[in-house]
Design a protein around this motif. Structure first.
Motif, short mmCIF file in Angstrom:
data_model
loop_
_atom_site.label_atom_id
_atom_site.label_comp_id
_atom_site.label_asym_id
_atom_site.label_seq_id
_atom_site.Cartn_x
_atom_site.Cartn_y
_atom_site.Cartn_z
N ARG A 94 2.33 7.00 0.98
CA ARG A 94 0.99 6.70 1.51
C ARG A 94 0.12 7.95 1.59
O ARG A 94 -1.11 7.87 1.50
CB ARG A 94 1.10 6.05 2.89
CG ARG A 94 1.55 4.61 2.85
CD ARG A 94 1.68 4.04 4.24
NE ARG A 94 2.69 4.74 5.04
CZ ARG A 94 3.01 4.44 6.28
NH1 ARG A 94 2.39 3.46 6.90
NH2 ARG A 94 3.95 5.11 6.92
N SER B 297 5.28 10.50 -4.43
CA SER B 297 5.21 9.69 -5.66
C SER B 297 5.81 10.44 -6.84
O SER B 297 6.53 9.87 -7.66
CB SER B 297 3.77 9.31 -5.96
OG SER B 297 3.20 8.58 -4.90
N ARG C 135 -1.60 8.18 -1.56
CA ARG C 135 -2.63 7.14 -1.66
C ARG C 135 -3.90 7.53 -0.89
O ARG C 135 -5.01 7.44 -1.42
CB ARG C 135 -2.08 5.81 -1.14
CG ARG C 135 -3.09 4.68 -1.04
CD ARG C 135 -3.65 4.30 -2.37
NE ARG C 135 -4.67 3.26 -2.27
CZ ARG C 135 -5.61 3.05 -3.16
NH1 ARG C 135 -5.68 3.80 -4.26
NH2 ARG C 135 -6.49 2.09 -3.00
N GLU D 145 0.69 2.96 -9.62
CA GLU D 145 -0.44 3.43 -10.41
C GLU D 145 -0.08 4.64 -11.26
O GLU D 145 -0.63 4.84 -12.35
CB GLU D 145 -1.64 3.68 -9.49
CG GLU D 145 -2.11 2.38 -8.87
CD GLU D 145 -3.31 2.50 -7.95
OE1 GLU D 145 -3.88 3.61 -7.84
OE2 GLU D 145 -3.68 1.47 -7.33
N GLU E 175 0.83 -1.21 0.00
CA GLU E 175 0.00 0.00 0.00
C GLU E 175 0.86 1.25 0.00
O GLU E 175 0.45 2.29 -0.53
CB GLU E 175 -0.96 -0.01 1.20
CG GLU E 175 -2.03 -1.09 1.14
CD GLU E 175 -2.99 -0.93 -0.03
OE1 GLU E 175 -3.17 0.22 -0.51
OE2 GLU E 175 -3.55 -1.94 -0.49
N ARG F 28 1.91 1.59 -3.64
CA ARG F 28 0.82 1.57 -4.62
C ARG F 28 0.66 2.87 -5.42
O ARG F 28 0.44 2.81 -6.65
CB ARG F 28 -0.49 1.24 -3.89
CG ARG F 28 -1.69 1.09 -4.79
CD ARG F 28 -2.87 0.53 -4.03
NE ARG F 28 -4.07 0.47 -4.84
CZ ARG F 28 -5.20 -0.12 -4.47
NH1 ARG F 28 -5.26 -0.72 -3.30
NH2 ARG F 28 -6.25 -0.12 -5.27
N PRO F 29 0.78 4.06 -4.82
CA PRO F 29 0.65 5.28 -5.64
C PRO F 29 1.70 5.36 -6.74
O PRO F 29 1.41 5.86 -7.84
CB PRO F 29 0.86 6.40 -4.60
CG PRO F 29 0.51 5.79 -3.29
CD PRO F 29 0.96 4.37 -3.39
N ASP G 123 -5.77 10.25 -2.64
CA ASP G 123 -6.54 9.74 -3.78
C ASP G 123 -7.86 9.13 -3.31
O ASP G 123 -8.91 9.34 -3.93
CB ASP G 123 -5.74 8.68 -4.53
CG ASP G 123 -4.58 9.26 -5.33
OD1 ASP G 123 -4.58 10.49 -5.56
OD2 ASP G 123 -3.68 8.49 -5.71
#
Length: 409
Positions: free
Chosen positions: A203, A400, A206, A68, A61, A64-65, A209
């Motif tokens: 995070r 990110s 994330r 993506e 997690e 994850r950003p 978002d």
């Protein structure tokens, strides 16, 4: 390294023995049966691969950003995600932003050579702290562009110990080490690594978002009915449950949304039985449910918490009386103060927001009540601490983009 191969093989053997009674160990073993053949069957030599590795779900997690954003901005790359732990793989094996999701093979020399032959990554990204020595040695031999993101280093870790030479040497595989805090940069510089970049924690990107996602839940909205709501998020263990039960009954005019970390029925039944103002489980609600006689809604469905926080005004973050608190910023990104138990030392945002006054660590029900009572009816005080929480999260966004700019510059 031959001696490391022996250690790894002994570890695998021990896991096979544990698999006789442990479901998690069995998943770990079964997931690696024929693993490399499965990879070879789907990853083609002409694929341009960016490989992400995470130990488990929490680490995934954090990265994850970045995954993506690469998918959106660099669509010609194929994305491979690997996990060490079943708790990550089993939940994210159908992750739509990756082309392939697999377990990571056991870290023997032979496995890593064949793995890298099959995967042939152009870029490898390790999330937080998965440093497998055979893997990194083979990566370095092949001059694969390799990065670690969202890393944090502490003075007493093995990298800075007298016996840590082999671990320090493994860090040479990384082109850039993206870290969360300035202290990590300083520690790495103290052992000769000047390739650390202070990027922050992805995070925050994330959770932002998620907060911006257009999402509503009719059942929760009818339960809330325009009133303020206290959310108990990822509650786990008797201490969390007992503290919240006292708070619930001491504040009958406040609505509570309880989202347990595990879906065990017994603690839910206990809340239903002991709540004077009435409690009901989400799974028992329908479009006709009358919430007039229910002070508490127990969400007995997984995967909704980060979205549900948007309905809250105060948050209790679970886990602080056992292994450690769960995500604080999932709640504070919406601009609400949070409270949690004493085990928060590994949670950087929790530490920071205690210092800023947006969060509080408590030891018992009395301290929880003393924190909540002034914020229950004083809108000005609540607004002030909520703004501190929100601004902290906003100021820490952007990791990110820093990471992607450096990797693809």
């Amino acid at each position: 390294m031959w001696w490391l191969d022996i250690v790894v093989k002994l570890g695998v053997l021990g896991t096979k023995v544990a698999a006789l009674w442990s479901k998690k160990a069995k998943l770990w073993i079964d997931g690696r049966n024929g693993l490399l053949d499965k990879m070879a069957a789907v990853i083609r030599p002409e694929d341009h691969v960016v490989w992400f590795h995470a130990a488990s779900l929490g680490e995934f997690e954090e990265g994850r950003p970045v995954i993506e954003k690469i998918r959106a901005q660099y669509p010609h790359y194929k994305i491979l995600v690997t996990f060490f732990s079943p708790s990550g793989y089993e939940i994210r094996k159908n992750y739509s932003h990756a082309d392939w999701v697999f377990y990571l093979p056991a870290d023997t020399s032979a496995n890593m050579k064949r793995f890298l032959d099959i995967v042939h990554p152009e870029i490898a990204v390790f999330i937080k702290y998965e440093f497998w020595l055979n893997m990194l040695l083979e990566i370095k031999k092949r001059s694969i562009r390799t990065f670690v993101i969202s890393a944090r280093f502490i003075p007493n870790s093995r990298f800075f110990s007298w016996y840590g030479g082999i671990f320090r040497n493994s860090l040479k595989a990384f082109e850039t080490i993206f870290v969360q805090d300035k202290r990590s940069v300083e520690l790495l510089e103290s052992i000769g690594f000047v390739n650390a970049v202070l990027a922050g924690d992805p995070r925050f990107d994330r959770v932002d978002d998620i907060a911006q996602t257009d999402w509503k839940n009719e059942i929760v909205e009818r339960f809330k009915n325009g009133q303020k709501v206290f959310i108990g998020g990822s509650t786990c263990g008797a201490a969390d449950e007992d503290l919240l039960q006292v708070l619930i009954n001491n504040h009958p005019n406040t609505k509570f949304l309880i989202v347990p970390h595990e879906m065990d029925v017994e603690p839910m039944e206990k809340i239903e039985m002991n709540t004077k103002g009435g409690a009901i489980r989400y799974s028992k609600c329908t479009a006709e449910t009358d919430f007039a006689n229910f002070q508490v809604l127990i969400v007995d469905t997984i995967g909704m918490l980060a979205l549900l926080y948007r309905y809250g005004n105060w948050a209790f973050i679970g886990g602080g009386f056992i292994a450690g608190i769960h995500s604080v910023i999932e709640a504070t990104i919406y601009g609400m103060p949070a409270v949690f138990g004493p085990n928060y030392q590994k949670n950087r945002p929790g530490i920071d927001m205690i210092e800023l006054g947006a969060c509080k660590s408590i030891q018992n029900a009395e301290e929880l009540d003393a924190w909540f009572t002034p914020l229950e009816n004083d809108d000005e005080a609540l607004t002030n601490v909520s703004n501190i929480a929100f601004q902290y999260c906003q100021q820490n966004k952007g990791a990110s983009n820093i990471i992607l700019k450096k990797i693809f510059e």
